[in-house]
Write an enzyme that holds these catalytic residues in place. Structure first.
Site, PDB file in Angstrom:
ATOM      1  N   ASN A 241       0.947  -0.977   0.087  1.00  0.00           N
ATOM      2  CA  ASN A 241       0.094   0.044   0.174  1.00  0.00           C
ATOM      3  C   ASN A 241       0.811   1.312  -0.169  1.00  0.00           C
ATOM      4  O   ASN A 241       2.039   0.949   0.706  1.00  0.00           O
ATOM      5  CB  ASN A 241      -0.812  -0.427   1.204  1.00  0.00           C
ATOM      6  CG  ASN A 241      -1.851   1.147   1.538  1.00  0.00           C
ATOM      7  OD1 ASN A 241      -1.500   2.028   2.003  1.00  0.00           O
ATOM      8  ND2 ASN A 241      -2.421   1.345   0.735  1.00  0.00           N
TER       9      ASN A 241
ATOM     10  N   GLU B 283      -1.722   0.867  -4.913  1.00  0.00           N
ATOM     11  CA  GLU B 283      -2.256   2.255  -5.851  1.00  0.00           C
ATOM     12  C   GLU B 283      -1.007   2.676  -6.935  1.00  0.00           C
ATOM     13  O   GLU B 283      -0.821   2.732  -8.150  1.00  0.00           O
ATOM     14  CB  GLU B 283      -1.930   2.990  -4.953  1.00  0.00           C
ATOM     15  CG  GLU B 283      -2.588   3.544  -3.672  1.00  0.00           C
ATOM     16  CD  GLU B 283      -2.969   2.198  -2.216  1.00  0.00           C
ATOM     17  OE1 GLU B 283      -3.722   1.966  -1.423  1.00  0.00           O
ATOM     18  OE2 GLU B 283      -1.982   1.302  -2.240  1.00  0.00           O
TER      19      GLU B 283
ATOM     20  N   ASP C 231      -5.399  21.409   9.065  1.00  0.00           N
ATOM     21  CA  ASP C 231      -6.267  20.830   8.222  1.00  0.00           C
ATOM     22  C   ASP C 231      -6.278  21.158   7.039  1.00  0.00           C
ATOM     23  O   ASP C 231      -6.452  22.739   6.907  1.00  0.00           O
ATOM     24  CB  ASP C 231      -6.801  19.711   8.981  1.00  0.00           C
ATOM     25  CG  ASP C 231      -6.205  18.343   8.321  1.00  0.00           C
ATOM     26  OD1 ASP C 231      -6.348  17.791   7.048  1.00  0.00           O
ATOM     27  OD2 ASP C 231      -6.452  17.330   9.625  1.00  0.00           O
TER      28      ASP C 231
END
Length: 429
Positions: free
Chosen positions: A140, A203, A251
């Site tokens: 991953n 991915e 964020d």
């Protein structure tokens, strides 16, 4: 990344800052002043490695890297995630034309930025973490923010997705999880690491489709992982039995996330490419928003398509932090299509807070055009849906701590049978 930088130089003009800048606040301030530019800070105080930022901070740049138009990005991602190509090209890092210098990991040698005054410390923001499922061996790759704790330690924010699952399996075995961190990849490979695919897929196979089967991966020296070419590569492990305070961190919504106990990474080795640049993604900047939000657009598109087959495109808007607001273009066939599209979109992306549905004569990539549709095609008591006490995003400042919020859908489509009232003369004559 070199080829894409040449393209950026030719088409978008890279902004090169030659004056000396500090990694503490000053570099981030310059990046904030140039939100859509690709910026290279070539004279970083105390470091030999320059900083680059903004390789993916506009849809135009991302589309150019994918070889498509802006309106085709969603379909390009859908095609690549549904048709991942197996990778056939590998080589060993040690045999990569001696491009890399390998040494013991030392984060003090890397110009990692402290972005804002309340930050928990310097943060790696463009680091892609590679790991393998301890049971299946499937690899991953995913981007995570990482707080510097020392010269070879980081605190990593992990949410319950693939890497989290791998780490939990490793902890149950009472084992550390081997990882690699790659910083400074080309845009298509970087975008692939942000896509939403099943946990049993890789991915890098999505990246290979983006690259028409030409992706090359390198076997690392000390961990059993394969990574693409990058400017800086670390090898290490997520420790099974150690945590540290992580945060505060700004964020997507340009507000501070909370402090949490998060796992700790211990780094062993680092490999630095000749003439390397350190890629820094500005928190709450367009590069952050697009890389996190854009890969969710295909999920919304496909969910809406199951309900309204004539959906044409979907965008998570930059003004909505590429996370909280969506605009959806449909070719309306029945009066209820707009509301069905709203409900499908809100269900597909749980963090979505406000969804607007428009007709195909409205450009969903133009905020002014979306506002025009709301102004001229919405009758509030008929066209606005309010869903209270729904699960939303914990990043939303007005939501409860668990993300509970109120969601709103706006049907800004023309009335069936009265289309002539809404004909836009400027588009038809």
């Amino acid at each position: 990344m070199e080829n894409f930088l040449k393209l950026l130089e030719e088409e978008y003009r890279i902004l090169r800052i030659k004056e000396e800048v500090s990694t503490k606040y000053e570099a981030a301030k310059i990046l904030r002043e140039h939100p859509t530019k690709t910026v290279i800070l070539s004279n970083v105080e105390g470091y030999d490695i320059p900083i680059i930022s903004g390789i993916c901070n506009t849809r135009e740049k991302i589309a150019r890297s994918l070889g498509c138009t802006i309106s085709e990005i969603t379909q390009k991602i859908i095609n690549s995630t549904t048709n991942p190509q197996k990778i056939s090209k590998y080589n060993d890092l040690s045999n990569s034309n001696n491009e890399y210098t390998s040494k013991k990991a030392d984060l003090n040698k890397i110009p990692i930025l402290t972005h804002y005054k309340r930050d928990g410390g310097p943060y790696i923001t463009a680091g892609v973490v590679f790991a393998k499922d301890p049971e299946t061996g499937i690899q991953n790759a995913s981007i995570h923010r990482m707080l510097v704790l020392g010269k070879n330690k980081l605190a990593i924010r992990i949410v319950p997705r693939n890497l989290y699952t791998y780490f939990q399996k490793s902890k149950k075995m009472n084992k550390d999880l081997d990882i690699a961190i790659a910083i400074g990849m080309d845009p298509t490979t970087l975008l692939a690491t942000t896509t939403s695919i099943p946990i049993d897929q890789d991915e890098m196979e999505v990246a290979n489709t983006f690259k028409d089967g030409n992706l090359n991966l390198m076997n690392l020296k000390n961990v059993d992982l394969k990574v693409p070419e990058a400017e800086i590569i670390f090898e290490g492990k997520i420790l099974a039995n150690e945590t540290a305070k992580e945060g505060p961190f700004v964020d997507l919504t340009d507000t501070y996330d909370v402090i949490r106990d998060e796992p700790v990474i211990e780094l062993n080795n680092m490999h630095i490419k000749e003439n390397a640049m350190y890629h820094a993604i500005l928190p709450a900047g367009f590069e952050h928003k697009l890389l996190q939000g854009m890969p969710q657009e295909p999920r919304i598109f496909q969910a809406v398509q199951n309900t309204v087959p004539t959906v044409k495109n979907v965008v998570l808007t930059e003004g909505g932090c590429c996370w909280l607001h969506s605009a959806i273009a449909i070719e309306k066939q029945t009066q209820g299509d707009g509301k069905n599209a709203i409900l499908a979109a809100l269900a597909a992306h749980p963090s979505l807070k406000h969804a607007v549905v428009v007709d195909t004569d409205v450009d969903i990539f133009d905020p002014q055009d979306i506002e025009y549709a709301i102004a001229t095609r919405v009758k509030g008591d008929d066209d606005i849906i309010i869903v209270p006490k729904a699960r939303g995003s914990s990043l939303d400042p007005v939501a409860l701590p668990d993300g509970t919020t109120t969601k709103v859908g706006v049907d800004a489509t023309k009335l069936i049978g009265k289309e002539e009232k809404f004909e836009r003369v400027s588009l038809s004559e």
